[in-house]
Each structure stands twice: as C-alpha cells, then as structure tokens.
Design a protein around this motif. Structure first.
Motif, PDB file in Angstrom:
ATOM      1  N   ALA A  48       0.745  -1.065   0.139  1.00 34.78           N
ATOM      2  CA  ALA A  48      -0.093   0.087  -0.106  1.00 34.78           C
ATOM      3  C   ALA A  48       0.879   1.375  -0.420  1.00 34.78           C
ATOM      4  CB  ALA A  48      -0.887  -0.057   1.430  1.00 34.78           C
ATOM      5  N   PRO A  49       0.337   2.479  -0.456  1.00 37.72           N
ATOM      6  CA  PRO A  49      -1.045   2.520  -1.248  1.00 37.72           C
ATOM      7  C   PRO A  49      -1.010   2.260  -2.711  1.00 37.72           C
ATOM      8  CG  PRO A  49       0.101   4.628  -1.065  1.00 37.72           C
ATOM      9  CD  PRO A  49       0.980   3.579  -0.487  1.00 37.72           C
ATOM     10  N   SER A  53       6.054   0.583  -6.241  1.00 44.20           N
ATOM     11  CA  SER A  53       7.405   0.927  -5.592  1.00 44.20           C
ATOM     12  C   SER A  53       7.688   1.394  -4.218  1.00 44.20           C
ATOM     13  CB  SER A  53       8.008   1.971  -6.578  1.00 44.20           C
ATOM     14  OG  SER A  53       9.291   2.682  -6.366  1.00 44.20           O
ATOM     15  N   ILE A  54       8.601   0.528  -3.826  1.00 42.71           N
ATOM     16  CA  ILE A  54       8.787   0.769  -2.430  1.00 42.71           C
ATOM     17  C   ILE A  54       9.628   2.014  -2.270  1.00 42.71           C
ATOM     18  CG2 ILE A  54      10.206   0.077  -0.426  1.00 42.71           C
ATOM     19  CD1 ILE A  54       9.543  -2.955  -1.263  1.00 42.71           C
ATOM     20  N   LYS A  55      10.499   2.148  -3.299  1.00 40.27           N
ATOM     21  CA  LYS A  55      11.486   3.242  -3.274  1.00 40.27           C
ATOM     22  C   LYS A  55      10.542   4.824  -3.484  1.00 40.27           C
ATOM     23  CE  LYS A  55      13.821   5.336  -7.069  1.00 40.27           C
ATOM     24  NZ  LYS A  55      14.288   5.479  -8.276  1.00 40.27           N
ATOM     25  N   ASP A  56       9.318   4.668  -4.142  1.00 39.36           N
ATOM     26  CA  ASP A  56       8.530   5.861  -4.165  1.00 39.36           C
ATOM     27  C   ASP A  56       7.633   6.008  -2.804  1.00 39.36           C
ATOM     28  OD1 ASP A  56       9.894   6.510  -6.450  1.00 39.36           O
ATOM     29  OD2 ASP A  56       8.238   5.590  -7.821  1.00 39.36           O
ATOM     30  N   GLY A  57       7.377   5.082  -2.127  1.00 36.83           N
ATOM     31  CA  GLY A  57       6.764   5.397  -0.810  1.00 36.83           C
ATOM     32  C   GLY A  57       5.881   4.134  -0.545  1.00 36.83           C
ATOM     33  N   ASP A  58       5.698   3.223  -1.373  1.00 37.53           N
ATOM     34  CA  ASP A  58       4.842   2.075  -0.899  1.00 37.53           C
ATOM     35  C   ASP A  58       5.359   1.331   0.100  1.00 37.53           C
ATOM     36  OD1 ASP A  58       2.875   2.776  -3.231  1.00 37.53           O
ATOM     37  OD2 ASP A  58       3.808   1.411  -4.533  1.00 37.53           O
ATOM     38  N   GLY A 123      -4.135  -6.503  -4.285  1.00 33.71           N
ATOM     39  CA  GLY A 123      -2.656  -6.267  -4.280  1.00 33.71           C
ATOM     40  C   GLY A 123      -1.760  -6.838  -3.322  1.00 33.71           C
ATOM     41  N   HIS A 124      -2.196  -7.344  -2.305  1.00 28.67           N
ATOM     42  CA  HIS A 124      -1.495  -8.070  -1.379  1.00 28.67           C
ATOM     43  C   HIS A 124      -0.962  -9.456  -1.955  1.00 28.67           C
ATOM     44  CE1 HIS A 124      -2.235  -5.174   1.434  1.00 28.67           C
ATOM     45  NE2 HIS A 124      -3.521  -5.334   1.305  1.00 28.67           N
TER      46      HIS A 124
END
Length: 144
Positions: A48-49, A53-58, A123-124
């Motif tokens: 989430a959200p 991308s983890i890099k972009d804040g997910d 999504g999970h």
C-alpha cells in the motif's frame, strides 16, 4: 491384437511427453488439498498505497514463497469465478505467525508443503496462485 497393443503403447508414450490433455494433470483450487515441492524463498514486494514501488513510498510486503521444482497448472471448476493458470513456477504462501517461525530455518532449502490453492485477487497477492498451508500436516512433516 497387435494393433490394440501398439495403440495403447503410443498413448502411454504421449502421456509421458505431457502433451495429452493438460487439464487432466492440472491441480485444482480449494477445497482440494494439494502437495507442492520446491525451494522456500523470502521475497519483498511493494504494498500500500499503490503496490508499485517501495522506493516511491509504498510499504514493503515481505512473505514466503515456494519456488516450485517443476511448473504446475491449475484448472478451475466451471462453476468457479477463478481462472485456469498454466506454467506456475512460484506460489505465495499464506501462513500464520507460528508457521512463519517454523519455516524460517528452512529458507533456501527444498521442502514439500500441502494446503489449498486459490487465485490471487488483490494487491497483497503477488503471485497468480497462492497456497494456504495446512496448519497441522504440512508444517509438522516438512520434507527436506
């Protein structure tokens, strides 16, 4: 008589080549219990959200996956809303906290697990097919 023998022999040879009706050899979704073997791996995917991308804040979502020894196919029943899937090489494992702890020392090793398959639907779910690992049988009898 010879013709019948050779016809039966040809059918056996074709079956060994895996080109007969693939649906016949496919696994089924829950409630059927299946056994799968492979390498236990840990993977992290973006959550989430945006699930991009983890890099972009997910948020990172880390879980255990079974990298299968051999690809499998899963066939849905006609009445199911699920889809058929071919060439499944990895399944996400659905585990409780105790199961994660039990499996942790097995990371990177070859194991066999049993449980029920279902199709990924949100999504999970990071693989198209997931395995809800049977609580009692599978974990207590891990095959190495």
């Amino acid at each position: 008589m010879k013709k019948i023998f050779y016809t039966a022999l040809a059918a056996c040879v074709l079956t060994q080549g895996r080109d007969v009706s693939a649906a016949q050899h496919c696994l089924r979704y829950e409630p059927v219990v299946v056994a799968l073997s492979g390498i236990l791996v840990r993977r992290t995917y973006p959550g989430a959200p945006n699930y991009e991308s983890i890099k972009d804040g997910d948020q990172p979502e880390t879980g255990y996956y079974l990298k299968l020894q051999s690809p499998v196919c899963v066939k849905a029943e006609e009445k199911d809303e699920s889809s058929d899937h071919d060439d499944i090489k990895e399944v996400q494992l659905v585990l409780d906290i105790k199961q994660y702890a039990t499996l942790r020392p097995k990371l990177g090793k070859s194991i066999s697990l049993s449980g029920q398959l279902f199709e990924g639907f949100n999504g999970h779910h990071h693989t198209s097919v997931l395995l809800t690992v049977t609580k009692d049988q599978s974990i207590s009898k891990i095959k190495q």
